[in-house]
Scaffold this motif. Structure first.
Motif, short mmCIF file in Angstrom:
data_model
loop_
_atom_site.label_atom_id
_atom_site.label_comp_id
_atom_site.label_asym_id
_atom_site.label_seq_id
_atom_site.Cartn_x
_atom_site.Cartn_y
_atom_site.Cartn_z
N PRO A 68 -4.25 3.33 -62.65
CA PRO A 68 -4.76 1.94 -62.72
C PRO A 68 -5.64 1.68 -63.95
CG PRO A 68 -5.77 3.17 -60.88
CD PRO A 68 -4.64 4.01 -61.40
N ALA A 69 -6.48 2.67 -64.33
CA ALA A 69 -7.38 2.51 -65.49
C ALA A 69 -8.18 1.21 -65.41
CB ALA A 69 -6.60 2.58 -66.81
N SER A 70 -8.53 0.84 -64.16
CA SER A 70 -9.17 -0.47 -63.95
C SER A 70 -10.67 -0.37 -63.69
CB SER A 70 -8.50 -1.16 -62.76
OG SER A 70 -8.61 -0.32 -61.61
N GLY A 71 -11.22 0.83 -63.77
CA GLY A 71 -12.64 0.99 -63.49
C GLY A 71 -13.49 0.32 -64.56
N ARG A 72 -14.66 -0.18 -64.13
CA ARG A 72 -15.57 -0.79 -65.09
C ARG A 72 -16.77 0.12 -65.31
NH1 ARG A 72 -16.24 -5.97 -61.53
NH2 ARG A 72 -16.13 -4.21 -60.08
N LEU A 73 -17.31 0.06 -66.52
CA LEU A 73 -18.46 0.89 -66.88
C LEU A 73 -19.72 0.05 -66.91
CD1 LEU A 73 -19.58 3.63 -67.95
CD2 LEU A 73 -19.10 2.78 -70.26
N HIS A 74 -20.73 0.47 -66.15
CA HIS A 74 -22.04 -0.16 -66.21
C HIS A 74 -23.04 0.85 -66.74
CE1 HIS A 74 -25.59 -2.43 -65.24
NE2 HIS A 74 -26.03 -1.45 -64.45
N LEU A 75 -23.69 0.51 -67.87
CA LEU A 75 -24.70 1.40 -68.41
C LEU A 75 -26.04 1.09 -67.76
CD1 LEU A 75 -23.78 1.52 -72.22
CD2 LEU A 75 -23.36 3.27 -70.48
N ALA A 76 -26.45 1.93 -66.84
CA ALA A 76 -27.71 1.70 -66.12
C ALA A 76 -28.88 2.07 -67.02
CB ALA A 76 -27.74 2.55 -64.84
N THR A 77 -30.00 1.37 -66.82
CA THR A 77 -31.17 1.65 -67.64
C THR A 77 -32.19 2.50 -66.90
OG1 THR A 77 -32.09 -0.47 -66.95
CG2 THR A 77 -30.92 -0.41 -69.07
#
Lengths: 312, 312
Positions: A68-77
């Motif tokens: 799927p390659a549908s994952g999203r990336l969230h850069l946490a602080t």
């Protein structure tokens, strides 16, 4: 207690530490459709992560088309932001017991109760890492082989058998091949094997038996090629003729013990290090590290595509 | 003096000893269009050779489609008959110094002057084997990796540099990958590496760190897969980041030395042998040796087809 068994596709995964290993894990999780919240404390490193992840996801897709390659990336602080609500935590901070213990304390303070914290540690062991935890059973070691997004191996250890089985199911759902340690060991399995082999590879350079490039070529075109298909124990079973490993041990066990005693125990002193560095320069020729890595990755993808469905 | 440089395609090759290794060499030579005169002193073994060779030639053709496969097999009834007029001698008799010396004396009495006698020995060295020869320089060790018709590696040693270069050209003409030792060593390169790795693989079984099947799986899905593409020295170069192996040695050399000291030195005593035999039985399941060999060979063919043209 909520356990890893409840992990579902699409659940969010916290990746703690965005170096080589954390970035590679993030790409793998996203390629298989999971959202990732990644915490990397160094801002400069953090900014390099999104473009790196895109390139790695493309490699995973080459290896396993149709994901799927549908994952999203969230850069946490913050650690807390990454972990809150996560269904799985993959920890990849530097190899320091105090640092990792502090991270686990921070995770335990905010993560949902009972979810698994999987450490990618290569050189530390569960008993050291879990010592100060409120719920030590939630920690497991889950050591990938570099680069994790292309190498199937994940080595698992932890005293909670049900949690280890759940971890195995999770990593299998990402196309990984988990293996199980019966007890913790520095270097787990694969790095102990690698270290033992490299010790003799260094010895042969130090002793002037063969050059670096010749030793690497002998491995790649000989035992390395064979070990991509059958393991070392099984190779001796097949080398024993119709009687298998029992016959081999009965007839050639004593000569194998003599060979073990003939292996070297080199030191990585200045003279030997110089020979290794010069030997690699000769082997690499005009290929820089990026070119060598690209060759390696293309080879790893080609071999695994060729072996798909053949291996247990 | 006639040397191996004069070897031509279509010239006849003498194969001395028709066990596993000799039969496999014969198939390789024939697949590449050479006639073979094979001497095996045991009649029962001799009768099994022609059907075995046909099966092996079919595997070579699967690996490298388009080969002539036009070589003819002649089963010689004496050493002299096999060697007379041969352009190359590949010797594969059992690993006994007196036996091999006697065979070389017999070959020197009838073979064309100066042609190379290449020994497939895995555990003996050139200086022992050549001691009684009239022309010791005509002997080289040319150790293949089992099974020779499918594995590219041939490890070469001999003190006559021109003859070693000619041997390398000969084996390359058969699709092999020759590597060079600077000085003789028991086990050459590949078996020393294999032996070092297996020592730790046995140690982990003896120490209860992991089961046989798990260790084999860790190797196949981890370092074995990687070593089919890059050698052990090069893998440390790529594990050193932008600074390569120099950076790795400077920063992680001491920890690597500590890991070497942590590796085990097991004995193949009865308890450990029992664990190995039981572990292989569990790993093999209902697959007998023929089935396991067929899986191995299919895998070796698939990997090499996938990597064709990629490796130096």
């Amino acid at each position: 207690m909520q356990t890893a068994v409840s992990f579902q596709k699409g659940d969010r995964i916290a990746v703690i530490g965005g170096g080589l290993i954390g970035t590679s894990w993030a790409a793998l999780f996203m390629a298989w459709g999971h959202d990732v919240a990644l915490f990397e404390h160094e801002e400069a490193s953090r900014n390099a992560i999104p473009p790196a992840v895109s390139g790695l996801i493309a490699q995973v897709a080459e290896l396993a088309p149709g994901l799927p390659a549908s994952g999203r990336l969230h850069l946490a602080t913050s650690l807390e932001e990454a972990v809150e609500g996560a269904a799985w935590v993959q920890e990849n901070v530097p190899e320091s017991v105090p640092l990792k213990r502090a991270i686990y304390a921070g995770i335990e303070a905010v993560a949902p109760a009972g979810i698994t914290i999987a450490s990618s540690t290569s050189s530390l062991v569960w008993s050291e890492l879990s010592a100060d935890m409120t719920d030590p059973l939630r920690l497991i070691t889950a050591h990938p082989f570099n680069p994790p997004h292309l190498m199937p191996l994940v080595e698992l250890f932890g005293p909670d058998a049900a949690r280890i089985q759940a971890a195995a199911a999770f990593y299998r759902s990402l196309g990984r091949h988990p293996v199980f340690l019966r007890r913790e060991a520095v270097g787990h399995i694969a790095n102990r094997l690698s270290s033992a082999l490299w010790q003799e590879a260094v010895n042969m350079v130090a002793e002037g038996i063969a050059d670096v490039a010749e030793i690497d070529a002998a491995l790649v075109h000989g035992p390395g090629l064979r070990w991509s298909v059958v393991g070392a124990h099984m190779a001796y079973h097949l080398g024993g003729g119709a009687g298998g490993i029992g016959h081999y041990l009965a007839h050639l066990g004593p000569s194998q013990e003599r060979r073990w005693r003939d292996l070297g125990q080199p030191r990585l002193d200045a003279a030997t290090c110089d020979k290794l560095v010069a030997g690699i320069a000769a082997e690499a020729g005009d290929r820089d590290i990026a070119a060598l890595e690209a060759e390696r990755d293309a080879g790893l993808i080609a071999v695994q595509r060729a072996l798909r469905g053949r291996r247990p």
